[in-house]
Every structure is written in C-alpha cells, then in structure tokens.
Design an enzyme around this catalytic site. Structure first.
Site, PDB file in Angstrom:
ATOM      1  N   LYS A   1      -1.367  -5.014  23.293  1.00 20.66           N
ATOM      2  CA  LYS A   1       0.031  -4.685  23.050  1.00 20.66           C
ATOM      3  C   LYS A   1       0.893  -5.278  24.167  1.00 20.66           C
ATOM      4  O   LYS A   1       0.573  -5.139  25.352  1.00 20.66           O
ATOM      5  CB  LYS A   1       0.227  -3.175  22.992  1.00 20.66           C
ATOM      6  CG  LYS A   1      -0.413  -2.506  21.781  1.00 20.66           C
ATOM      7  CD  LYS A   1       0.356  -2.799  20.505  1.00 20.66           C
ATOM      8  CE  LYS A   1      -0.164  -2.005  19.335  1.00 20.66           C
ATOM      9  NZ  LYS A   1       0.622  -2.243  18.102  1.00 20.66           N
TER      10      LYS A   1
ATOM     11  N   LYS B   1      -1.083  -3.940   5.548  1.00 16.22           N
ATOM     12  CA  LYS B   1      -1.443  -2.539   5.788  1.00 16.22           C
ATOM     13  C   LYS B   1      -1.419  -1.781   4.471  1.00 16.22           C
ATOM     14  O   LYS B   1      -0.516  -1.957   3.638  1.00 16.22           O
ATOM     15  CB  LYS B   1      -0.496  -1.904   6.803  1.00 16.22           C
ATOM     16  CG  LYS B   1      -0.663  -2.461   8.215  1.00 16.22           C
ATOM     17  CD  LYS B   1       0.153  -1.679   9.210  1.00 16.22           C
ATOM     18  CE  LYS B   1      -0.272  -2.002  10.647  1.00 16.22           C
ATOM     19  NZ  LYS B   1       0.214  -3.310  11.102  1.00 16.22           N
TER      20      LYS B   1
END
Length: 344
Positions: free
Chosen positions: A159, A254
């Site tokens: 991240k 997703k």
C-alpha cells in the site's frame, strides 16, 4: 425457497492501513438459501463504506427485499429466474453478489461438482495469489515482506499513497531481493502529476503493476500512456463505461462491486475483448466471499496473482481449505463452493 440473512463481524488481528484509511473490522452479511432436497447455498455481502460508499444497513435492506422475493418465487423458478427476481427487488451489486453466489453454490451441490467446473470446462486447479503489506513503517514493512516470502509468496502488494512510500518500498525490496514481484496500490491517492513523479521515483524498485495510482478513466489512460509501469484500474473500474473504455493494461475485479460471479465473468470477458487482462481481489471478504472469488478466478484461468490471500488477517479465522501454499490457493474440490462460513 427458504432464504435467511445472518450478520457477522470479523476482527482483524492487525489493522490494515492504506491511503484510504484504516480497517480494523469487517461487518459481513451472509445469505443462506435452502433449495430442493435440503441443499443449502451460501452467499456473502461485504460492503466497505470507505471504499465503495455502501453502508451495511443499505446492503441489509437490499438483501431483505431480495430474499423476500425469493421466498415468494414459484418452486419451478430456475436459478436465472430467481436471480432476476432478486435484481428486480433491489439491484445493489454488493447484495446481488450474495444472492448470485448462493444460487451458484446450490447449483454446484445439485450437480455434485465444484463451482469452477460449472463455470468452465477446464478451470485452473490452483489460483496464484499475492501477499499484502499495508502502509506500515519501513521497518515493519520489511519484516512483513520477509515473512510473506518465507511463506511462499512470490508477489507482494504494498500500500502506498503516504509520505514514506519510497522508504517503505526500498526497505521491502532490500528485504526480499530482486526476484520477488512488487505491486503497489495507491487507492487513487495521487494527482496525475504526482503519479508520474512517484512512479518515476519508484522505477529502481521494479514495480510489477501500479494499482489505481489515480482516479478516473481519463487520468488512468493518460498515465498508462506516459509511463513504462503497467497500470491497473481498481476503484475506477466501477464507474459506468470504465471497462469498455479500456484505459489500462490490467483491471482488478471484485466480486461485490461486480454484483456476483456471473457479472464478474462478464466483466472479465469485456476487458479481455479489448486486449486487457484481469485479476481478482477481495475487500477483506470472509470465507464465503473468498471461496466464490477463487472459483471465479479458476474458471477464468487467471495467471496474474490475485488479492485473495486475506483470511489470515482476521483474528481467530483459520483459512483451512482456502489457506495459500507456495503463493497459491488450491480450488476446493467439494460440490459448489466446497466450503461454508465456518468451514474454511
């Protein structure tokens, strides 16, 4: 058809920090559908308001309307007809994902085959997955990276989108060496100018894919055309027309955002028809959501590591059949999903 909704909360062992905020627990909604001969199909709704803007209460309302429609359906209704009845009641994608998954689970159990084999003639037996490192301090990120590589991961997603990105990536690269693929995820934190500068500064670290470095179709397309780093759309892919616009080389799909397995497969086909490639990731889904995504990824024969190795982030959750080994998750061999909410 019997249809029930159950609420659960899973606590993360350690918070996941990103540019979009910090997640320390996941509220999930499970759907249980009982079909013929006592067969039970499970689905999972996993909205994440900071990410998709959908509250758990909004999702519960949608599921209540959808399950009421299923209970009132004639016994002769097919799976496709039941899915459309649910969609007519409320078409919220995160809720539709739960209904769609539960219906597919029932279909697999009815036919006595793993779900992936219903979705494809020749599904993969294993799905490659990446490890995930949050926006941690460089020291912690390096230790996590070393642990993940020791566990068999060959691709790590880090991240980014915070002030110490370069230091974090440098620490990770030093810790794991040159052969491990590093992917970054900025969650749309940068402007176009910032993304160009940041990606240029990160070139020495050999970035495999930069996921959602900027937000918006036009910005992603312009960035993809002006950098050598492969770009993936994530959040932007949920915008109307984004998949058809094909702004990037990769798209992260997703299950919840797509609206279920059926919709995710259709999205993948659209991306591939435009010359792009897909991989599948979770939004810290629970065992049912991960199982559904693994079957979908196997049916698509995805070779790019997917972000599905997340169950071990939850306190007290044993990945079981869905635990990765050597950077891969083996597709469950049981009928349907092959796992239930407590069986992963």
């Amino acid at each position: 058809m019997k249809a029930e909704i159950e609420s659960i909360t899973l606590e993360l062992a350690e918070p996941l920090v990103s540019s979009a905020g910090t997640v320390d627990e996941r509220d999930l909604l499970l759907v249980c559908l009982e079909g013929e001969h006592g067969l039970v199909g499970w689905g999972e709704a996993a909205p994440l308001e900071p990410y998709d803007g959908v509250t758990i209460d909004r999702c519960r309302t949608a599921l209540e309307l959808q399950t009421a429609a299923l209970r009132a359906a004639p016994k002769s209704a097919t799976g496709a007809e039941l899915l459309e009845l649910a969609r007519s009641a409320d078409d919220l994608p995160q809720a539709m994902a739960a209904i769609d998954t539960a219906l597919w689970d029932l279909a697999g159990q009815r036919d006595g085959v793993p779900l992936a084999e219903l979705l494809s003639r020749d599904p993969s037996r294993k799905v490659p997955v990446n490890g995930v490192i949050g926006a941690e301090t460089p020291v912690i990120a390096a230790q996590l990276a070393s642990d993940l590589v020791a566990a068999g991961f060959t691709t790590l997603k880090v991240k980014v989108g915070t002030d110490d990105d370069i230091e974090r990536l440098e620490a990770v690269r030093v810790a794991v060496g040159p052969r491990i693929a590093l992917r970054i995820d900025a969650n749309g934190a940068w402007s176009l100018a910032e993304a160009r500068a940041r990606l240029a500064a990160m070139e020495p670290f050999g970035i495999e894919i930069a996921e959602e470095p900027v937000s918006g179709v036009d910005a992603l397309r312009e960035l993809a055309q002006s950098t050598s780093t492969p770009i993936a759309a994530d959040e932007t892919s949920g915008l109307i027309g984004a998949l058809a616009a094909a702004p990037t080389q990769y798209v992260c799909l997703k299950l919840g955002r797509a609206g279920g397995i059926s919709a995710l497969l259709a999205q993948a086909a659209l991306v591939r028809s435009s010359g792009g490639e897909v991989y599948v990731a979770s939004m810290l889904d629970g065992p049912v959501g991960i199982a559904a995504a693994v079957h979908a990824a196997a049916a698509l024969r995805i070779t790019t590591p997917c972000g599905l190795a997340t169950l071990d982030r939850f306190d007290g959750v044993d990945g079981g059949l869905l635990a990765p080994t050597g950077g891969e998750i083996t597709v469950p061999l049981g009928a349907g999903l092959g796992v239930g909410p407590a069986e992963a």
